[in-house]
Design a protein around this motif. Structure first.
Motif: not given
Length: 218
Positions: A85-90, A131-136, A159-164, A171-174
């Motif tokens: 998780e730490r590596r993926d975040l970086a 789904h991303w579109e439905a979530e705005g 960007i959304v893909h990388q954050l996911r 909700p965090q991404i939104r």
């Protein structure tokens, strides 16, 4: 020790100690000739280990670890997941910063991508984009049932893909995406994620110390 002694030392109520023993989190207590439970330091350490594990991996996984014969292997797996998780975040931090900073100059209609083209480029299913579109999170141009993703939409989807991939929830991404579109500033979001990982990692360290003492006192 009595049940009340273990509860006081571990920071639980008497009933919680009984529940932990009933659920197999604590080793079974010995009984005195008169039927009273007799606890040892191993029970205190097991209770403290559960508290720390629950903070690090959640109560369900904490119970699974403490009930397992190979609890050390499961603890190693928990540390490995945090490391990933730490590596993926970086990696996500670097990727999102680079994507958000990419200039988009005078896009033309021919620069747009269909939903299938964008899904293939990202390596996701078209349903994920819907789904991303439905979530705005991504707002492609619509012509009937057809979607056209402009370069700006493609950047948002990347960007959304990388954050996911880094474990962020919708909700965090939104909440942060508008700032990313404008300035690429997502430092507060990353700092919160870093702090969460650090807190859980330290909880696992505390759990490991208690588990070591628990195993040694058995």
């Amino acid at each position: 020790m009595r049940t009340a002694d273990v509860a006081q030392r571990a920071g639980y109520s008497v009933q919680q100690i009984r529940n932990l023993e009933r659920d197999g989190i604590l080793p079974p207590a010995q009984r005195s000739a008169t039927g009273y439970r007799r606890y040892t330091d191993a029970h205190v350490r097991a209770a403290l280990a559960y508290r720390a594990l629950a903070a690090g991996v959640g109560p369900v996984e904490a119970k699974r670890i403490l009930r397992a014969d190979d609890l050390l292997a499961l603890l190693d797996e928990a540390h490995a997941r945090l490391h990933a998780e730490r590596r993926d975040l970086a990696l996500a931090k670097e990727a999102v910063a680079a994507i958000a900073a990419e200039p988009i100059n005078d896009p033309s209609p021919s620069d747009a991508m269909s939903i299938s083209e964008l899904a293939d480029a990202l390596g996701v299913r078209p349903s994920a984009l819907r789904h991303w579109e439905a979530e705005g999170l991504v707002e492609p141009d619509r012509a009937g049932t057809s979607r056209a993703y402009t370069p700006g939409d493609v950047r948002d989807a990347r960007i959304v893909h990388q954050l996911r991939l880094a474990g962020y929830r919708i909700p965090q991404i939104r909440a942060v995406l508008p700032q990313l579109r404008q300035s690429g500033d997502w430092q507060d979001m990353v700092a919160a994620r870093d702090a969460s990982i650090a807190t859980r990692s330290r909880a696992l360290l505390r759990a490991a110390a208690e588990l070591d003492g628990m195993l040694a006192s058995r």
